[in-house]
Every structure is written in structure tokens, then in C-alpha cells.
Design an enzyme around this catalytic site. Sequence first.
Site, PDB file in Angstrom:
ATOM      1  N   CYS A  99       2.143  26.464   8.464  1.00  0.00           N
ATOM      2  CA  CYS A  99       2.987  26.468   9.657  1.00  0.00           C
ATOM      3  C   CYS A  99       2.152  26.522  10.939  1.00  0.00           C
ATOM      4  O   CYS A  99       1.351  27.442  11.128  1.00  0.00           O
ATOM      5  CB  CYS A  99       3.932  27.670   9.601  1.00  0.00           C
ATOM      6  SG  CYS A  99       4.855  27.959  11.116  1.00  0.00           S
ATOM      7  N   TRP A 136      10.999  31.168   2.340  1.00  0.00           N
ATOM      8  CA  TRP A 136       9.590  31.482   2.073  1.00  0.00           C
ATOM      9  C   TRP A 136       9.493  32.502   0.934  1.00  0.00           C
ATOM     10  O   TRP A 136      10.183  33.512   0.947  1.00  0.00           O
ATOM     11  CB  TRP A 136       8.914  32.049   3.314  1.00  0.00           C
ATOM     12  CG  TRP A 136       8.747  31.081   4.436  1.00  0.00           C
ATOM     13  CD1 TRP A 136       9.370  31.105   5.652  1.00  0.00           C
ATOM     14  CD2 TRP A 136       7.869  29.942   4.474  1.00  0.00           C
ATOM     15  NE1 TRP A 136       8.944  30.061   6.437  1.00  0.00           N
ATOM     16  CE2 TRP A 136       8.026  29.325   5.747  1.00  0.00           C
ATOM     17  CE3 TRP A 136       6.969  29.383   3.562  1.00  0.00           C
ATOM     18  CZ2 TRP A 136       7.317  28.183   6.118  1.00  0.00           C
ATOM     19  CZ3 TRP A 136       6.269  28.237   3.933  1.00  0.00           C
ATOM     20  CH2 TRP A 136       6.439  27.660   5.196  1.00  0.00           C
ATOM     21  N   ARG A 168      17.716  33.212  10.667  1.00  0.00           N
ATOM     22  CA  ARG A 168      16.578  32.415  10.226  1.00  0.00           C
ATOM     23  C   ARG A 168      15.456  33.315   9.738  1.00  0.00           C
ATOM     24  O   ARG A 168      15.152  34.332  10.345  1.00  0.00           O
ATOM     25  CB  ARG A 168      16.060  31.542  11.374  1.00  0.00           C
ATOM     26  CG  ARG A 168      17.063  30.547  11.903  1.00  0.00           C
ATOM     27  CD  ARG A 168      16.615  29.956  13.225  1.00  0.00           C
ATOM     28  NE  ARG A 168      15.417  29.138  13.101  1.00  0.00           N
ATOM     29  CZ  ARG A 168      14.300  29.335  13.767  1.00  0.00           C
ATOM     30  NH1 ARG A 168      14.191  30.360  14.595  1.00  0.00           N
ATOM     31  NH2 ARG A 168      13.269  28.538  13.608  1.00  0.00           N
ATOM     32  N   VAL A 169      14.841  32.929   8.633  1.00  0.00           N
ATOM     33  CA  VAL A 169      13.691  33.651   8.094  1.00  0.00           C
ATOM     34  C   VAL A 169      12.467  32.781   8.323  1.00  0.00           C
ATOM     35  O   VAL A 169      12.277  31.761   7.660  1.00  0.00           O
ATOM     36  CB  VAL A 169      13.876  33.963   6.595  1.00  0.00           C
ATOM     37  CG1 VAL A 169      12.627  34.614   6.030  1.00  0.00           C
ATOM     38  CG2 VAL A 169      15.091  34.861   6.396  1.00  0.00           C
ATOM     39  N   THR A 170      11.663  33.176   9.291  1.00  0.00           N
ATOM     40  CA  THR A 170      10.547  32.341   9.723  1.00  0.00           C
ATOM     41  C   THR A 170       9.244  33.128   9.716  1.00  0.00           C
ATOM     42  O   THR A 170       9.222  34.353   9.629  1.00  0.00           O
ATOM     43  CB  THR A 170      10.804  31.815  11.148  1.00  0.00           C
ATOM     44  OG1 THR A 170      10.939  32.936  12.048  1.00  0.00           O
ATOM     45  CG2 THR A 170      12.067  30.972  11.204  1.00  0.00           C
ATOM     46  N   VAL A 171       8.160  32.387   9.804  1.00  0.00           N
ATOM     47  CA  VAL A 171       6.833  32.964  10.021  1.00  0.00           C
ATOM     48  C   VAL A 171       6.347  32.473  11.384  1.00  0.00           C
ATOM     49  O   VAL A 171       6.759  31.400  11.836  1.00  0.00           O
ATOM     50  CB  VAL A 171       5.853  32.534   8.904  1.00  0.00           C
ATOM     51  CG1 VAL A 171       6.137  33.256   7.617  1.00  0.00           C
ATOM     52  CG2 VAL A 171       5.859  31.020   8.696  1.00  0.00           C
ATOM     53  N   GLU A 218       8.225  36.002  17.023  1.00  0.00           N
ATOM     54  CA  GLU A 218       8.046  34.887  17.953  1.00  0.00           C
ATOM     55  C   GLU A 218       6.555  34.687  18.196  1.00  0.00           C
ATOM     56  O   GLU A 218       5.888  35.526  18.815  1.00  0.00           O
ATOM     57  CB  GLU A 218       8.770  35.178  19.268  1.00  0.00           C
ATOM     58  CG  GLU A 218       8.474  34.207  20.398  1.00  0.00           C
ATOM     59  CD  GLU A 218       8.640  32.756  20.005  1.00  0.00           C
ATOM     60  OE1 GLU A 218       7.676  31.989  20.182  1.00  0.00           O
ATOM     61  OE2 GLU A 218       9.737  32.399  19.509  1.00  0.00           O
ATOM     62  N   SER A 219       6.032  33.562  17.740  1.00  0.00           N
ATOM     63  CA  SER A 219       4.583  33.346  17.770  1.00  0.00           C
ATOM     64  C   SER A 219       4.004  33.397  19.172  1.00  0.00           C
ATOM     65  O   SER A 219       2.899  33.916  19.380  1.00  0.00           O
ATOM     66  CB  SER A 219       4.242  32.004  17.110  1.00  0.00           C
ATOM     67  OG  SER A 219       4.786  30.925  17.850  1.00  0.00           O
ATOM     68  N   TYR A 224       8.460  17.693  15.424  1.00  0.00           N
ATOM     69  CA  TYR A 224       9.590  18.083  14.578  1.00  0.00           C
ATOM     70  C   TYR A 224      10.861  17.338  14.975  1.00  0.00           C
ATOM     71  O   TYR A 224      11.674  16.978  14.121  1.00  0.00           O
ATOM     72  CB  TYR A 224       9.809  19.595  14.656  1.00  0.00           C
ATOM     73  CG  TYR A 224       8.795  20.387  13.877  1.00  0.00           C
ATOM     74  CD1 TYR A 224       8.999  20.684  12.528  1.00  0.00           C
ATOM     75  CD2 TYR A 224       7.623  20.834  14.470  1.00  0.00           C
ATOM     76  CE1 TYR A 224       8.067  21.396  11.805  1.00  0.00           C
ATOM     77  CE2 TYR A 224       6.680  21.539  13.755  1.00  0.00           C
ATOM     78  CZ  TYR A 224       6.899  21.827  12.416  1.00  0.00           C
ATOM     79  OH  TYR A 224       5.964  22.519  11.699  1.00  0.00           O
TER      80      TYR A 224
END
Length: 347
Positions: free
Chosen positions: A86, A119, A149-152, A167-168, A215
Site C-alpha cells: 500500500c 486485510w 473501512r478497515v485500512t492501513v 490517516e497516513s 486509483y
Amino acid sequence: DRYQRRVRETIHALFTKNPSSVISKPRKNFVRFSTLTMSAGNTWTKEVNDKGEFVRKPTTFRNSISKDSTFPPEKDRYHIYVSYACPWAHRTLVVLNLKGLDHVISHSTVHWLLGEKGWEFNESSPDPINGFDLLRKVYYLSEEGYSGRVTVPVLFDKKTKQIVNNESSEIIRILNGEFNEFATNPSLDLYPSQLRSQIDSVNDWIYNGINNGVYKCGFATTQSAYEQAFHLLFKSLDRAEEILSKNRYLTGSQLTEADVRLWTTLIRFDPVYVGHFKTNLRRLVDYPNLFGFTRELYQLGEVKKTVNMFHIKHHYYASHITINPSRIVPLGPDVNFDTPHGREQLH
């Protein structure tokens, strides 16, 4: 649009555990099953609007780390869950290593395949903190019954068993400024005060046109949505190429977070986006300054070790079955990021 949606649903059904039971049922039941299975894990099937445009939803956990707060900076207290595949998670690893914080904040990766459960962890990519099999369960620790949402990436507090932030863009600023007392490279400032307005401006158009732009090309479900994103992407890449023909970095002579944010998209451009997301007007290697810039950052030792091209390519080509139903992962292209970059002459 209805025809295209039906095609996507059929492709999806062919890769479920029991496709025959789905296809044999009437259309109404088929759509209901397809929607439920899609909603379990993958964001790209749930973030497309009626125009066929991919619209990324905001992240949920937005706490920070600072002294005299609920989450103070402490050594060995925090953990970052990432995916090597990612680009959003990748930027946190780059900053973690550049700042010299890998001995202060631990990290681990999920498995590269993003399937219907979201994930996952397994024997090759375990969860060393909680021993979970799904990243979603980490989210449940912070919010029981969480359905978002399940995010990295996920910045996780091992002491309180809570997610601090997912939040990156905010995590990299936390890493840049809040752990300097523990960092081996505290003098590196990726968000210096004198450049902040310029960095924010660059971040804005690079995010919209390039980071998220690839994207929007790849997940578009109508020709018009794809073409709109496509043209903005290459307009933005041309703009970045022009800047980097005169400056060593995006805001001048100093490496900043804007460079890191662009770089994690560029390193994936030729191996993945050109073919998989149909961003094929030009390749990265066709841009002499963007390609040199990408090689320069890659050749920094602390950055190079964050790149796992196996995870990157296998994630995209095997996870996005609506784009690549065969799940065949291409062997090429052969891009050499170790050749001399020649950026030293720029200031």
C-alpha cells in the site's frame, strides 16, 4: 451502466467460494449476495459513485500523539500496522526509517492479498501484538462493532489497546515531530515551518492528480470517469516533471514530506499502474526527472529496505479481481532503480 455492473458482478461471483450457487439463482438474489460479499472487505467496490468515479472516503481515527495528552510520545508504546503493498502505508515506513525511529515504534505487515475478509494476518505475516487473524479485529478493540473501512496504516497504542490514527498524512507528521527525543536522526525535518504553505499546496495537487489519481483511473467503471482521471494524472505528472527539471526536490533543495508522498506512487507506477490501472500514456522511465528523482530516494538505504516489490505486484494483480480476473501477475517490467540518478547537480 447496468450491463457493466452485471459483468463486474459475474466476474466477482466466479471467484467466490461457491460460484455455482450464486449464478444459478435469479438475478435479484445474485445481486444481493454479490453486494454482501463485496462489502465485507474491499473498498474499491464500495467507493464508486453513480458516474463510475472512484471517490475515496475519509479515514476514521484521527487522534494525535503529543506530550501531556492521552497519547504521549513514549518508546516501545506504539506499533504501526502496514502493508508493504500500500502506498499510503509505505509513506509511514519511509518516514519511520528516515527519522531513525524503527527502534522506538515497532511495525508489522499484513498479508499482501486483500480478499473478501479484508486485510489478514497469517503465518508469513502474523500479528505480533494481538495475535489476530484479521486487521478488522484491531479496529474492534477501539470501537466495538466497528463497521467502517478497515485500512492501513494503523498507528496502534499497545498500552491502551486503541487505534490512535489511521490517516497516513497525519501519521507521518506525528513521526516527523513528536518523537525527536528518541530519534537517531532528529535534525531531519520533513515539514519545516518556512515551507509548510508550499508543501501543503504541492500535497494538494499531487494527491488529487497523482496519488489518488492512479486509483481513480484504475477503479473507474465508466469511460468518461476514466478519461477525466487519466488526463488529470498526466497533466499533474508533467507538472511535477517540470518542477524537478529545475529543483532537486518538489519544494526546492530540501527533502520534505511532499517528496515522500509522491515517491511511494512513482515507485509503483511502471510495475503496476501503467498496465493494471491503464495509466499508459507515458511510463515513469519516459520522464527523465521523475525517474531520476525516484531512483535518488530509492537509493537511500533507509528507503530502499522499505520496498517489497513482490508484495506490491502480487497485491494489486491478485486482489483486484474485477480488474484482473485471471489473477496472473506479470513478470515485467524490469526497472532498474539502482542506476546513477545524477540529481546532485540540482539545488
